[in-house]
Design an enzyme around this catalytic site. Structure first.
Site, PDB file in Angstrom:
ATOM      1  NE  ARG A   1      -3.445   2.378   2.692  1.00 52.67           N
ATOM      2  CZ  ARG A   1      -3.303   3.277   3.671  1.00 52.67           C
ATOM      3  NH1 ARG A   1      -2.459   3.049   4.669  1.00 52.67           N
ATOM      4  NH2 ARG A   1      -4.004   4.387   3.675  1.00 52.67           N
TER       5      ARG A   1
ATOM      6  CG  HIS B   1      -1.059   8.983   3.250  1.00 53.08           C
ATOM      7  ND1 HIS B   1      -1.241   7.648   3.527  1.00 53.08           N
ATOM      8  CD2 HIS B   1      -0.619   9.523   4.409  1.00 53.08           C
ATOM      9  CE1 HIS B   1      -0.906   7.394   4.779  1.00 53.08           C
ATOM     10  NE2 HIS B   1      -0.524   8.525   5.348  1.00 53.08           N
TER      11      HIS B   1
ATOM     12  CD  GLU C   1      -4.682   7.867   9.530  1.00 52.10           C
ATOM     13  OE1 GLU C   1      -4.139   8.933   9.863  1.00 52.10           O
ATOM     14  OE2 GLU C   1      -4.291   6.748   9.915  1.00 52.10           O
TER      15      GLU C   1
ATOM     16  CG  ASN D   1      -5.218   3.549   8.654  1.00 59.83           C
ATOM     17  OD1 ASN D   1      -5.323   2.536   7.954  1.00 59.83           O
ATOM     18  ND2 ASN D   1      -4.777   4.702   8.187  1.00 59.83           N
TER      19      ASN D   1
ATOM     20  CE1 TYR E   1      -0.087   2.913  13.518  1.00 62.09           C
ATOM     21  CE2 TYR E   1      -2.094   3.953  12.714  1.00 62.09           C
ATOM     22  CZ  TYR E   1      -0.829   3.456  12.479  1.00 62.09           C
ATOM     23  OH  TYR E   1      -0.305   3.473  11.215  1.00 62.09           O
TER      24      TYR E   1
ATOM     25  CD  GLU F   1      -1.728   4.091   8.068  1.00 61.90           C
ATOM     26  OE1 GLU F   1      -1.482   4.543   9.209  1.00 61.90           O
ATOM     27  OE2 GLU F   1      -1.875   4.818   7.069  1.00 61.90           O
TER      28      GLU F   1
HETATM   29  O1  IFM Z   1       2.516   7.750   9.914  1.00 64.21           O
HETATM   30  C1  IFM Z   1       1.133   7.810  10.079  1.00 64.21           C
HETATM   31  C2  IFM Z   1       0.445   7.596   8.747  1.00 64.21           C
HETATM   32  O2  IFM Z   1       0.848   8.506   7.800  1.00 64.21           O
HETATM   33  C3  IFM Z   1      -1.049   7.736   8.922  1.00 64.21           C
HETATM   34  N1  IFM Z   1      -1.533   6.912  10.001  1.00 64.21           N
HETATM   35  C4  IFM Z   1      -0.852   6.965  11.255  1.00 64.21           C
HETATM   36  C5  IFM Z   1       0.640   6.760  11.038  1.00 64.21           C
HETATM   37  C6  IFM Z   1       1.382   6.797  12.392  1.00 64.21           C
HETATM   38  O3  IFM Z   1       1.159   8.014  13.026  1.00 64.21           O
END
Ligand code: IFM
Length: 468
Positions: A84, A128, A173, A299, A301, A353
């Site tokens: 990606r 992006h 995002e 995405n 985290y 992500e």
């Molecule tokens: O690095 C970023 C990415 O560009 C977008 N999502 C979160 C990642 C980590 O912060």
């Protein structure tokens, strides 16, 4: 057996599950002023004092613009199914409208062909975050005209490479672009105005919907979708205040994007909260936004813990923290996926992500990033758990292939499974990359067991061609 051993991993991933790694153009390419590329809002933002932690920029980044051939070989060596990456809009259309830059388009054309030659599926993100600066000069995403420029850009890129890419994502995002770029202003273009931010979010969603319509009118074959950054919101306490604030934050981050895409309306409570700062919406906009998605990119985290008074300290939970001070909270990914399935008519979901920044200890040419491996292992297990409970997840991509420019944090935060020495541009696989490679090898061995017919066909072919 340690919990990092591949053999302790879940086995329920179907044979066609897509495993990948992810990057974005501004974060890795460099070549910022080469071969006709125009400046992006991030090129300009980095020139301002005190906005990037280490005062760095994207002029060279990982020099992927020159090293892409070796990078493709490295990606292939990891054994992933998909890569990606994003297109730099100002590289292919320097002013964001009108004339195309042939050299820019050629770069991505060659990259796509090289990936395919290495049996890696290209998964392309159109936005992006690196908007052409020329468009910012006329208002950027706050200007409705930018919506139409984006549609033209999406069509132009798709007409050039859409025949060979597996997926086309409109935006990565949109919350980050709207909120961090236009409300808190800590990201480019650095605007601090809530009304602007809400208008931007609407224009991003509208441009997504109109681009999907245009790409489908062009009969593009790639899977079409959008990528959202989502996190479960948990109240810091049971108090009514914390719970109310949690509902609002959930509205701002999740429902603001998911509701119009899947249910045709912005959430009432968030509109009420925004009051006069709510976006101007024209008739037909919501119908345009609600295009059917081929996939939803998620995405993930960490979770968010919300306290009405803003008194929550992330250290309070006692959970391990990444170098971004984000809690390691894999169960939040299962929770999020189950919630998406419960509340929305979701299409196939790709985890576009997932990954973590840690301070890497480079010793004798080796990086023993056990925490990152453990993070990936736990999150892949969390995906498996959601799938067992019926969530249609079809792919998973590690963020990130390699260390890169982490926006306002500069190069200080390293998310890569591959280490980048920014002095020499040398790439070194971290232990997490080696673990991922072994994990994927085990997955493929499982696939061959699951698909014996294909396996024997492949073996026959090999014998016939003498290819070993
Ligand atoms: O690095 C970023 C990415 O560009 C977008 N999502 C979160 C990642 C980590 O912060």
């Amino acid at each position: 057996m340690t919990d990092l051993q591949v053999s302790s991993m879940p086995q329920n991933f179907p044979p066609d599950f897509v495993w990948g790694v992810a990057t974005s153009a501004f974060q890795i390419e460099g070549g910022a002023q080469l071969d006709g590329k125009g400046p992006s809002i991030w090129d300009r933002f980095c020139q301002q004092p005190h906005v990037i932690a280490d005062a760095s920029h994207g002029l060279v980044a990982c020099d992927h613009y020159h090293r892409w051939q070796d990078d493709v070989k490295m990606i292939h060596g990891l054994g992933v199914d998909a890569y990606r990456f994003s297109i730099s809009w100002p590289r292919v259309q320097p002013l964001g409208q009108g004339a195309w830059n042939t050299q820019g388009l050629d770069f991505y054309d060659r990259l796509v062909d090289a990936l395919l030659a290495h049996n890696v599926s290209p998964s392309v993100t159109l936005n992006h975050w690196d908007l052409p600066d020329a468009l910012q000069q006329t208002g950027g995403w706050a200007n409705r005209e930018t919506v139409h420029h984006f549609v033209e850009y999406a069509q132009g890129v798709a007409r050039r490479i859409g025949d060979r890419v597996s997926a086309l994502t409109t935006h990565n995002e949109p919350w980050v672009v709207a909120h961090l770029g236009h409300e808190s202003g800590i990201f480019a273009p650095g605007i601090k105005n809530r009304a602007t931010a809400s208008q931007v979010s609407h224009h991003l969603l509208l441009s997504h919907g109109l681009a999907l319509q245009a790409l489908r009118a062009d009969r593009q074959q790639a899977q079409l979708g959008i990528v959202l950054n989502l996190a479960p919101m948990h109240p810091a306490t049971d108090s009514a205040e914390d719970q109310a604030k949690t509902k609002l934050e959930d509205g701002l981050l999740l429902r603001w994007y998911l509701d119009p895409i899947f249910n045709g309306a912005y959430p009432e409570d968030v509109l009420e909260h925004l009051g006069r700062d709510a976006p101007q919406i024209q008739s037909g906009d919501l119908a345009a936004i609600g295009q059917t998605l081929d996939f939803l990119g998620v995405n993930y985290y960490s979770r968010s813990v919300v306290s009405a008074k803003g008194t929550w300290d992330v250290k309070q939970s006692g959970l391990p923290l990444t170098d971004m001070s984000w809690e390691v909270y894999p169960q939040g990914l299962t929770e999020l996926l189950l919630r998406l399935k419960k509340d929305y008519p979701v299409p196939p979901i790709v985890i576009t992500e997932n990954g973590a920044a840690f301070v890497d200890d480079f010793q004798n040419g080796r990086i023993k990033d056990t925490q990152r491996t453990s993070y990936l292992r736990q999150h892949i297990a969390a995906v498996s758990s959601a799938m067992k409970q019926g969530v249609p997840v079809v792919g998973y991509m590690v963020w990130s292939l390699m260390d890169n420019f982490e926006w306002a944090s500069g190069y200080a935060k390293r998310f890569g499974i591959v280490h980048v020495d920014y002095e020499t541009q040398q790439r070194t696989l971290k232990d997490s990359a080696i673990w991922y490679r072994e994990f994927l090898t085990a997955q493929k061995a499982q696939r061959n067991l699951d698909r014996p017919a294909e396996k024997s066909l492949a073996a026959e072919k090999q014998t016939a061609t003498g290819d070993r």
